[in-house]
Design an enzyme around this catalytic site. Structure first.
Site, PDB file in Angstrom:
ATOM      1  N   HIS A 113       8.118 -26.885  11.412  1.00 61.55           N
ATOM      2  CA  HIS A 113       9.524 -27.197  11.137  1.00 61.55           C
ATOM      3  C   HIS A 113       9.948 -28.558  11.704  1.00 61.55           C
ATOM      4  O   HIS A 113      10.506 -29.394  10.995  1.00 61.55           O
ATOM      5  CB  HIS A 113      10.446 -26.127  11.726  1.00 61.55           C
ATOM      6  CG  HIS A 113      10.169 -24.743  11.223  1.00 61.55           C
ATOM      7  ND1 HIS A 113       9.836 -24.474   9.923  1.00 61.55           N
ATOM      8  CD2 HIS A 113      10.200 -23.544  11.847  1.00 61.55           C
ATOM      9  CE1 HIS A 113       9.661 -23.184   9.777  1.00 61.55           C
ATOM     10  NE2 HIS A 113       9.880 -22.594  10.929  1.00 61.55           N
TER      11      HIS A 113
ATOM     12  N   GLU B 233      17.204 -21.735  19.530  1.00 61.09           N
ATOM     13  CA  GLU B 233      17.470 -20.354  19.110  1.00 61.09           C
ATOM     14  C   GLU B 233      17.996 -19.562  20.308  1.00 61.09           C
ATOM     15  O   GLU B 233      17.606 -19.835  21.444  1.00 61.09           O
ATOM     16  CB  GLU B 233      16.182 -19.697  18.599  1.00 61.09           C
ATOM     17  CG  GLU B 233      15.569 -20.381  17.402  1.00 61.09           C
ATOM     18  CD  GLU B 233      14.288 -19.694  16.967  1.00 61.09           C
ATOM     19  OE1 GLU B 233      14.293 -19.037  15.924  1.00 61.09           O
ATOM     20  OE2 GLU B 233      13.279 -19.806  17.691  1.00 61.09           O
TER      21      GLU B 233
ATOM     22  N   LYS C 284      13.414 -20.745  22.604  1.00 66.32           N
ATOM     23  CA  LYS C 284      14.051 -19.454  22.392  1.00 66.32           C
ATOM     24  C   LYS C 284      14.934 -19.129  23.585  1.00 66.32           C
ATOM     25  O   LYS C 284      14.771 -19.678  24.663  1.00 66.32           O
ATOM     26  CB  LYS C 284      12.976 -18.379  22.235  1.00 66.32           C
ATOM     27  CG  LYS C 284      12.107 -18.617  21.017  1.00 66.32           C
ATOM     28  CD  LYS C 284      11.499 -17.340  20.511  1.00 66.32           C
ATOM     29  CE  LYS C 284      10.857 -17.537  19.168  1.00 66.32           C
ATOM     30  NZ  LYS C 284      11.819 -17.666  18.071  1.00 66.32           N
TER      31      LYS C 284
ATOM     32  N   ARG D 121       0.822  -1.221   0.000  1.00 62.97           N
ATOM     33  CA  ARG D 121       0.000   0.000   0.000  1.00 62.97           C
ATOM     34  C   ARG D 121       0.849   1.261   0.000  1.00 62.97           C
ATOM     35  O   ARG D 121       0.386   2.325  -0.418  1.00 62.97           O
ATOM     36  CB  ARG D 121      -0.905   0.017   1.236  1.00 62.97           C
ATOM     37  CG  ARG D 121      -2.022  -1.003   1.193  1.00 62.97           C
ATOM     38  CD  ARG D 121      -2.673  -1.118   2.552  1.00 62.97           C
ATOM     39  NE  ARG D 121      -1.659  -1.380   3.580  1.00 62.97           N
ATOM     40  CZ  ARG D 121      -1.884  -1.430   4.878  1.00 62.97           C
ATOM     41  NH1 ARG D 121      -3.099  -1.237   5.341  1.00 62.97           N
ATOM     42  NH2 ARG D 121      -0.906  -1.673   5.726  1.00 62.97           N
TER      43      ARG D 121
HETATM   44  P1  NAP Z   1       5.669  -7.041   7.677  1.00 61.82           P
HETATM   45  O1  NAP Z   1       7.070  -6.605   7.869  1.00 61.82           O
HETATM   46  O2  NAP Z   1       4.615  -6.547   8.627  1.00 61.82           O
HETATM   47  O3  NAP Z   1       5.252  -6.642   6.187  1.00 61.82           O
HETATM   48  C1  NAP Z   1       3.947  -6.745   5.741  1.00 61.82           C
HETATM   49  C2  NAP Z   1       3.890  -6.308   4.301  1.00 61.82           C
HETATM   50  O4  NAP Z   1       2.527  -6.395   3.868  1.00 61.82           O
HETATM   51  C3  NAP Z   1       4.323  -4.856   4.059  1.00 61.82           C
HETATM   52  O5  NAP Z   1       4.962  -4.787   2.816  1.00 61.82           O
HETATM   53  C4  NAP Z   1       3.000  -4.111   4.019  1.00 61.82           C
HETATM   54  O6  NAP Z   1       3.158  -2.931   3.284  1.00 61.82           O
HETATM   55  C5  NAP Z   1       2.139  -5.135   3.299  1.00 61.82           C
HETATM   56  N1  NAP Z   1       0.711  -4.973   3.542  1.00 61.82           N
HETATM   57  C6  NAP Z   1       0.075  -4.884   4.732  1.00 61.82           C
HETATM   58  N2  NAP Z   1      -1.256  -4.730   4.530  1.00 61.82           N
HETATM   59  C7  NAP Z   1      -1.451  -4.725   3.189  1.00 61.82           C
HETATM   60  C8  NAP Z   1      -2.591  -4.598   2.357  1.00 61.82           C
HETATM   61  N3  NAP Z   1      -3.820  -4.433   2.872  1.00 61.82           N
HETATM   62  N4  NAP Z   1      -2.415  -4.642   1.036  1.00 61.82           N
HETATM   63  C9  NAP Z   1      -1.184  -4.809   0.489  1.00 61.82           C
HETATM   64  N5  NAP Z   1      -0.061  -4.931   1.213  1.00 61.82           N
HETATM   65  C10 NAP Z   1      -0.207  -4.884   2.555  1.00 61.82           C
HETATM   66  O7  NAP Z   1       5.533  -8.633   7.690  1.00 61.82           O
HETATM   67  P2  NAP Z   1       6.696  -9.696   7.364  1.00 61.82           P
HETATM   68  O8  NAP Z   1       7.487  -9.936   8.582  1.00 61.82           O
HETATM   69  O9  NAP Z   1       7.391  -9.326   6.107  1.00 61.82           O
HETATM   70  O10 NAP Z   1       5.827 -11.029   7.144  1.00 61.82           O
HETATM   71  C11 NAP Z   1       5.127 -11.291   5.960  1.00 61.82           C
HETATM   72  C12 NAP Z   1       4.587 -12.714   6.009  1.00 61.82           C
HETATM   73  O11 NAP Z   1       5.684 -13.612   6.116  1.00 61.82           O
HETATM   74  C13 NAP Z   1       3.692 -13.013   7.207  1.00 61.82           C
HETATM   75  O12 NAP Z   1       2.727 -13.978   6.836  1.00 61.82           O
HETATM   76  C14 NAP Z   1       4.652 -13.653   8.215  1.00 61.82           C
HETATM   77  O13 NAP Z   1       3.973 -14.512   9.120  1.00 61.82           O
HETATM   78  C15 NAP Z   1       5.537 -14.435   7.269  1.00 61.82           C
HETATM   79  N6  NAP Z   1       6.874 -14.726   7.809  1.00 61.82           N
HETATM   80  C16 NAP Z   1       7.739 -13.724   8.096  1.00 61.82           C
HETATM   81  C17 NAP Z   1       8.993 -14.016   8.580  1.00 61.82           C
HETATM   82  C18 NAP Z   1       9.999 -12.944   8.873  1.00 61.82           C
HETATM   83  O14 NAP Z   1      11.145 -13.295   9.207  1.00 61.82           O
HETATM   84  N7  NAP Z   1       9.657 -11.669   8.756  1.00 61.82           N
HETATM   85  C19 NAP Z   1       9.376 -15.344   8.784  1.00 61.82           C
HETATM   86  C20 NAP Z   1       8.474 -16.355   8.477  1.00 61.82           C
HETATM   87  C21 NAP Z   1       7.229 -16.037   7.980  1.00 61.82           C
HETATM   88  P3  NAP Z   1       2.119  -1.698   3.408  1.00 61.82           P
HETATM   89  O15 NAP Z   1       1.858  -1.500   4.864  1.00 61.82           O
HETATM   90  O16 NAP Z   1       2.833  -0.586   2.742  1.00 61.82           O
HETATM   91  O17 NAP Z   1       0.907  -2.120   2.661  1.00 61.82           O
END
Ligand code: NAP
Length: 491
Positions: A245, A221, A338, A51
């Site tokens: 996992h 971890e 953890k 967004r």
């Molecule tokens: P994050 O940092 O909160 O990023 C979320 C992303 O989604 C941002 O780019 C945000 O950008 C976008 N977003 C949010 N609402 C939106 C909407 N309505 N329309 C379009 N885009 C939207 O989350 P993340 O850590 O990257 O995690 C993403 C996914 O990966 C999740 O399912 C999480 O459980 C999974 N995951 C993450 C990790 C990790 O290490 N981070 C590890 C394993 C799994 P805007 O706010 O600009 O829209």
């Protein structure tokens, strides 16, 4: 050792959540490394979608700083070439903003070739709440046909939510288009585990309860839950790590040889393992929650999540039984936590003692141990018993036969591809072997749910454990009651 790059077809990869943490730390650096490895054909495009209001130039600058921070290699020219493949669309997964623009990227292939569809990957790197809406809009805006969707974890919170999510995705995509990612399965050693088991005569005949005393799987971890407090306090270690996992690692260790190395054959065998798991007995499971350490300013789990009454576990250890002919009588001990003493993911296959020692009681007890290290220092070690060198009779000693990849395979082995690199390339090739199938995920939840329901019903409170320790003392008792011991947790 010569690196072999297997070419892939030109592709378009859309990252929903292209500005998020996962995109910055994992997805974009992984794509950049594959680009540097020569695996991004001319015409391949990466389209970030979120967004946040920015244009493609601003997004390219954003990607560049992510690469500088999380990739750390690549020349200025390589980065510039990679960035020229990057695009950005302002898009709302929850509304209709941006969808027509995204569709516009694909308008040129109106003459869609059913037999040979273009490779289009849609990576759902957003909160799980948005997964259903993304699937529906991809369909409504005409992008579902032939497309592949990559779905991040967590995949549901229990059996019911996983089932609902599976049904939501299945309404618009065939199972062969859905890639549920578990990055543990993308690790080099995990695939090597299959190569070791099914590519050698040596191990498979011994791979059963007649020769294996027990198996330990540890995912330790050092980090705490900082940054994911809300999610983690609702999930806990059982949902966050054990259900996916550790369960996947157990499946790969315990499964029967598939008839061939193809996605459904492998996943059929994994599913049979999950379905053969006995329910976990309450006295075969230990939960823990890390304490703080005021001397070094470390907050406790409850301080970290801001909930002084939290009964969520940051550690879990359990004994599992796979009830089939191969494994009857061989327990699997699984633990994850953890804030432990070291970061270490390792599988130990402990073989039984030799049935009779010809060397007498003084020689001591010796058993072979196969250690499969997933991180850090991916590699495999087989501990064998030999004669201690030198004078002084027949004394025995256990020594490791180290198959660390760095030594055996040189440069290739010391820098195995990151799990995300491998998994994203597998999606582009259309290979689902290392991705979880819907029925596997549901079976894993069906095994996990009663454990969690039991804790709730009993009002179970996790045992405290010290930061930088090996976890709660009760986890040692779990092993000692069976006359066994955990292997140390070492970096
Ligand atoms: P994050 O940092 O909160 O990023 C979320 C992303 O989604 C941002 O780019 C945000 O950008 C976008 N977003 C949010 N609402 C939106 C909407 N309505 N329309 C379009 N885009 C939207 O989350 P993340 O850590 O990257 O995690 C993403 C996914 O990966 C999740 O399912 C999480 O459980 C999974 N995951 C993450 C990790 C990790 O290490 N981070 C590890 C394993 C799994 P805007 O706010 O600009 O829209």
């Amino acid at each position: 050792m010569v690196s072999r790059v297997i070419p892939v077809d030109p592709f378009d990869l859309v990252i929903f959540g292209g500005t998020g943490d996962l995109a910055q730390r994992k997805i974009l650096p992984a794509l950049f490394r594959r680009f540097r490895g020569g695996q991004m054909p001319t015409g391949a495009r990466i389209i970030g979608a979120a967004r946040a209001s920015m244009d493609t130039d601003a997004y390219r600058a954003f990607v560049m700083s992510a690469l500088q921070e999380f990739s750390g290699d690549g020349s200025a020219q390589e980065i510039a070439d990679f960035l020229s493949r990057i695009h950005y669309v302002i898009l709302d997964a929850d509304g209709d903003t941006g969808w027509s623009t995204l569709r516009g990227f694909f308008d040129q292939d109106d003459e869609f070739d059913e037999a040979n569809p273009p490779v289009r990957v849609f990576y759902f790197s957003v909160r799980p709440r948005l997964f259903g809406g993304l699937a529906e809009r991809l369909y409504r805006y005409g992008m579902a046909k032939g497309g592949r969707i990559v779905v991040e974890k967590p995949f549901g919170n229990d059996l019911e939510t996983a089932r609902t999510l599976n049904q939501m995705l299945a309404a618009y995509f065939h199972e062969s288009q859905i890639y549920r990612i578990d990055h543990y399965l993308g690790k080099e050693t995990v695939q090597n585990l299959m190569a070791i088991r099914f590519g050698n005569m040596l191990f498979e005949p011994l791979w059963n309860s007649q020769y294996v005393d027990h198996i330990q799987i540890t995912v330790a971890e050092t980090v705490d839950v900082e940054g994911r407090e809300d999610y983690y306090d609702r999930a806990g270690a059982m949902r966050d790590m054990m259900q996916n996992h550790l369960m996947q690692l157990l499946c790969l260790i315990a499964m029967e040889p598939p008839a061939k190395f193809d996605s459904d054959a492998v996943r059929d065998e994994k599913l049979k393992v999950i379905r053969a798991l006995d329910p976990v007995q309450p006295h075969h499971i230990v939960r823990g929650q890390y304490s703080g350490d005021a001397d070094v300013g470390l907050p406790s789990y409850r301080d970290t999540v801001g909930n002084q009454r939290s009964t969520t576990e940051s550690y879990v250890a359990l004994k599992a039984h796979v009830s089939n002919w191969r494994w009857a009588g061989t327990p699997f001990y699984l633990r994850t936590g953890k804030r432990l003493v070291a970061r270490s993911s390792v599988i130990n296959v402990m073989f039984k003692d030799a049935p009779h020692s010809i060397f007498g009681a003084d020689a001591g007890r010796h058993a072979n141990l196969l250690t499969i290290r997933l991180q850090p220092n991916e590699g495999i070690t087989l501990q064998v018993t030999i004669k201690e060198p030198g004078q002084g009779g027949m004394r025995l000693v256990d020594v490791p036969l180290d198959m660390s990849f760095a030594e055996a395979l040189g440069k290739e082995g010391s820098h195995p591809a990151d799990a995300y690199e491998r998994l994203i390339m597998d999606v582009i090739r259309g290979n689902q072997t290392l991705f979880m199938r819907g029925d596997e995920v549901e079976a894993a939840w069906a095994w996990t749910d009663p454990v969690i329901a039991g804790w709730t019903a009993r009002g179970d409170v996790p045992k405290p454990y010290d930061s930088a320790s090996i976890g709660p003392g009760d986890a040692d008792l779990l092993m000692r009651r069976d006359g066994r011991e955990w292997r140390g947790i070492r970096p």
